[in-house]
Design a protein around this motif. Structure first.
Motif, mmCIF file in Angstrom:
data_model
loop_
_atom_site.group_PDB
_atom_site.id
_atom_site.type_symbol
_atom_site.label_atom_id
_atom_site.label_comp_id
_atom_site.label_asym_id
_atom_site.label_seq_id
_atom_site.Cartn_x
_atom_site.Cartn_y
_atom_site.Cartn_z
ATOM 1 N N VAL A 295 -3.329 3.361 -3.404
ATOM 2 C CA VAL A 295 -2.720 2.678 -2.263
ATOM 3 C C VAL A 295 -2.386 3.732 -1.208
ATOM 4 O O VAL A 295 -1.860 4.808 -1.539
ATOM 5 N N GLY A 296 -2.679 3.433 0.044
ATOM 6 C CA GLY A 296 -2.375 4.370 1.130
ATOM 7 C C GLY A 296 -0.871 4.516 1.315
ATOM 8 O O GLY A 296 -0.103 3.575 1.061
ATOM 9 N N ASP A 297 -0.442 5.699 1.792
ATOM 10 C CA ASP A 297 0.994 5.944 1.925
ATOM 11 C C ASP A 297 1.671 4.941 2.863
ATOM 12 O O ASP A 297 2.801 4.534 2.618
ATOM 13 N N SER A 298 0.956 4.510 3.895
ATOM 14 C CA SER A 298 1.597 3.617 4.874
ATOM 15 C C SER A 298 1.979 2.268 4.262
ATOM 16 O O SER A 298 2.879 1.601 4.751
ATOM 17 N N ALA A 299 1.275 1.868 3.185
ATOM 18 C CA ALA A 299 1.537 0.537 2.618
ATOM 19 C C ALA A 299 2.251 0.598 1.270
ATOM 20 O O ALA A 299 2.535 -0.443 0.671
ATOM 21 N N VAL A 300 2.538 1.821 0.796
ATOM 22 C CA VAL A 300 2.918 1.926 -0.614
ATOM 23 C C VAL A 300 4.190 1.141 -0.960
ATOM 24 O O VAL A 300 4.239 0.431 -1.967
ATOM 25 N N GLU A 301 5.211 1.282 -0.125
ATOM 26 C CA GLU A 301 6.460 0.617 -0.511
ATOM 27 C C GLU A 301 6.330 -0.904 -0.478
ATOM 28 O O GLU A 301 6.830 -1.591 -1.371
ATOM 29 N N SER A 302 5.651 -1.418 0.553
ATOM 30 C CA SER A 302 5.549 -2.880 0.623
ATOM 31 C C SER A 302 4.686 -3.415 -0.517
ATOM 32 O O SER A 302 5.038 -4.399 -1.172
ATOM 33 N N VAL A 303 3.557 -2.757 -0.795
ATOM 34 C CA VAL A 303 2.682 -3.247 -1.882
ATOM 35 C C VAL A 303 3.408 -3.174 -3.225
ATOM 36 O O VAL A 303 3.457 -4.140 -3.985
ATOM 37 N N VAL A 304 4.001 -2.022 -3.504
ATOM 38 C CA VAL A 304 4.570 -1.829 -4.837
ATOM 39 C C VAL A 304 5.819 -2.688 -5.038
ATOM 40 O O VAL A 304 5.999 -3.296 -6.094
ATOM 41 N N SER A 305 6.675 -2.779 -4.022
ATOM 42 C CA SER A 305 7.885 -3.593 -4.227
ATOM 43 C C SER A 305 7.496 -5.058 -4.437
ATOM 44 O O SER A 305 8.084 -5.748 -5.278
ATOM 45 N N ALA A 306 6.466 -5.530 -3.723
ATOM 46 C CA ALA A 306 6.048 -6.933 -3.919
ATOM 47 C C ALA A 306 5.499 -7.132 -5.332
ATOM 48 O O ALA A 306 5.781 -8.146 -5.984
ATOM 49 N N GLU A 307 4.732 -6.164 -5.824
ATOM 50 C CA GLU A 307 4.179 -6.330 -7.178
ATOM 51 C C GLU A 307 5.272 -6.214 -8.250
ATOM 52 O O GLU A 307 5.249 -6.930 -9.251
#
Ligand SMILES: Cc1cc2nc3c(=O)[nH]c(=O)nc-3n(C[C@H](O)[C@H](O)[C@H](O)COP(=O)(O)OP(=O)(O)OC[C@H]3O[C@@H](n4cnc5c(N)ncnc54)[C@H](O)[C@@H]3O)c2cc1C
Length: 453
Positions: A317-329
């Protein structure tokens, strides 16, 4: 069928027709897909590999190399075809001042046993030492030091390969460079790697390893970013673990190699925002550090979970999206059912600059994160596995829609040829061209289902 390859006298290595060999060859670490081969060849040399491929070609029989079968979705299997079991081609050929040359069936344990007495180590070593070198190179190979040195496939200087045409060729950046690009992280589509020369660097005597704990994902990712941006540690790995009381705990596992006096923890940990009371520092021999998964393997074998299905998912996952992707999962994951008691979510920062193998797909950012679901279910119930494989598809699609990519090494999910084209994106045409040149009859490694046979 029996006037064909299975019944002919052969000189190309030992051939196994027995049920035990076929059953083993129809399984892997995933225990989710089972394709029984027609025969299993145990090669003694690259010539045996070439002979097996040349014999299979005219019959249209497909061929797959098996390293140590740690794939999770039948990627090294071949229904009614020829399995080449590379474990018999595992000699260490030479250790020189800056390199080691090995047969592709050798494991990382085998390599380290040969290089460490000479004070040397490959710069990137995968986390688990019982993978074969060929199997690792075929997927790329992420190790703790990938931010510094790239994938394992970026540290290789020369390969010997048998192509799908049955030709044994040597390749390197200077010689047969296209074949070199086609087989590194090429998912076994263009050739069977029979020998590899890997760069070596001075091995540290010991490793200072420190576990750091964080209350939140945001705090962990903040320090991950900072540590990925400087070189104070050689390895920065992140893990998100199911907490006993529900919810998650967030951990960075950082390491610095040294020989002589241990590095100063105060300097190493300056400016970090973890909970200092929960720090767990240890020093250990370099080989013990590299072999740290052995204890988990032993526990999982004792518990039975090593033999249960492993519907893992591995992505970047790219750094720019990491927090949103991971917190949602994390919000969607049901830790006990989806990961199991010993399972975890890996979230490790990786600088992409040194990752240059042409067929590896990465988010187009200088920093990305390995985002892996290491699922260790406590059941072999097929319905539970099916649910998790289906969940992998959905999660992968969300990761992809957020600019992330698949790391196919341990991705337990079916993908259609169209989805693979989408995965390879700008290098999809390059892979197709390589395939047409080096494996025109589409014999090799059908388990990925990238090309229709
Ligand atoms: C416990 C565990 C830990 C892991 N840790 C890591 C890690 O730290 N980093 C990482 O990147 N991955 C890791 N993986 C994933 C692993 O890298 C891949 O599954 C790897 O391909 C396995 O190597 P293997 O020898 O078992 O290969 P196999 O599963 O036997 O084969 C993998 C693929 O490569 C092909 N192949 C095998 N040998 C050759 C060859 N000589 N030439 C061409 N193609 C070949 C096979 O046909 C198959 O498609 C881990 C997996 C497990 C189960």
């Amino acid at each position: 069928m029996h006037s064909d390859i299975a019944s002919r006298p052969r000189s190309s290595g030992e051939v196994r027709y027995d049920t035990a060999a076929h059953t083993a060859a129809a399984d892997d670490f995933g225990h989710l897909v089972h394709h029984t081969p027609r025969l299993v060849v145990l090669p003694r040399s690259a010539d045996d590999v070439a002979a097996a491929i040349r014999e299979a070609g005219p019959l249209g029989t497909q061929v797959a190399a098996q390293g140590r079968r740690h794939s999770v979705w039948g990627r090294s299997q071949v229904r009614d075809g020829v399995v080449i079991d590379m474990s018999t081609l595992a000699e260490i050929r030479s250790v020189e001042a800056d390199r080691v040359t090995v047969d592709a069936g050798a494991t990382w344990s085998d390599i380290l046993a040969a290089t460490l007495p000479a004070g040397l180590t490959p710069p990137v070593v995968p986390e688990y030492l019982e993978l074969s070198v060929g199997g690792t190179l075929a997927v790329g190979g992420v190790g703790g030091t990938t931010s510094m040195f790239g994938l394992v496939s970026d540290t290789v200087t020369e390969l010997e390969v048998v192509t799908g045409r049955g030709e044994a060729l040597t390749c390197s950046p200077a010689r047969n460079a296209d074949l070199f690009d086609a087989v590194r992280a090429g998912l076994g589509q263009c050739g069977v790697i029979t020998r590899a020369t890997l760069r070596c660097v001075a091995a540290p005597g010991e490793v200072r390893r420190i576990l750091l704990s964080y209350p939140t994902l945001a705090a962990m990712v903040r320090d991950s970013r900072m540590l990925a941006g400087d070189d104070r540690f050689d390895v920065v790995k992140g893990a998100i673990l199911p907490a006993a009381a529900g919810g998650w705990t967030f951990q960075l596992d950082v390491a610095k190699g040294f020989s002589g006096p241990a590095p100063d923890d105060g300097v190493l940990l300056a400016g970090l925002s973890d909970d200092p009371a929960l720090r767990q520092p240890t020093s250990m021999a370099y080989l013990d550090y590299l072999g740290r998964l052995a204890a988990l393997e032993e526990a999982l074998r004792a518990d039975g979970r090593w033999a249960f299905p492993h519907p893992w998912l591995t992505t970047f996952v790219g750094d720019s999206a990491v927090e949103s992707v991971v917190s949602a999962e994390l919000y969607r994951l049901d830790a006990p059912a989806d990961l199991g008691r010993f399972g975890q979510v890996v979230l490790s920062p990786i600088r992409t600059q040194a990752m240059t193998s042409r067929l590896v797909r990465l988010p187009p950012e200088a920093l990305c994160h390995a985002f892996n679901l290491i699922r260790l279910p406590g059941t072999d119930d097929p319905a539970a596995s099916e649910r998790l494989v289906e969940a992998n598809r959905t999660i992968y699609h969300r990761v992809r829609d957020a600019g992330g990519t698949l790391y196919p090494a341990s991705a337990a999910l079916p993908l259609s040829p169209a989805e693979w084209r989408d995965h390879f994106g700008p290098v999809s045409g390059v892979l197709r061209e390589f395939k047409e040149r080096f494996d025109p009859d589409t014999l090799l490694t059908p388990g990925y289902e990238i090309f229709a046979s």
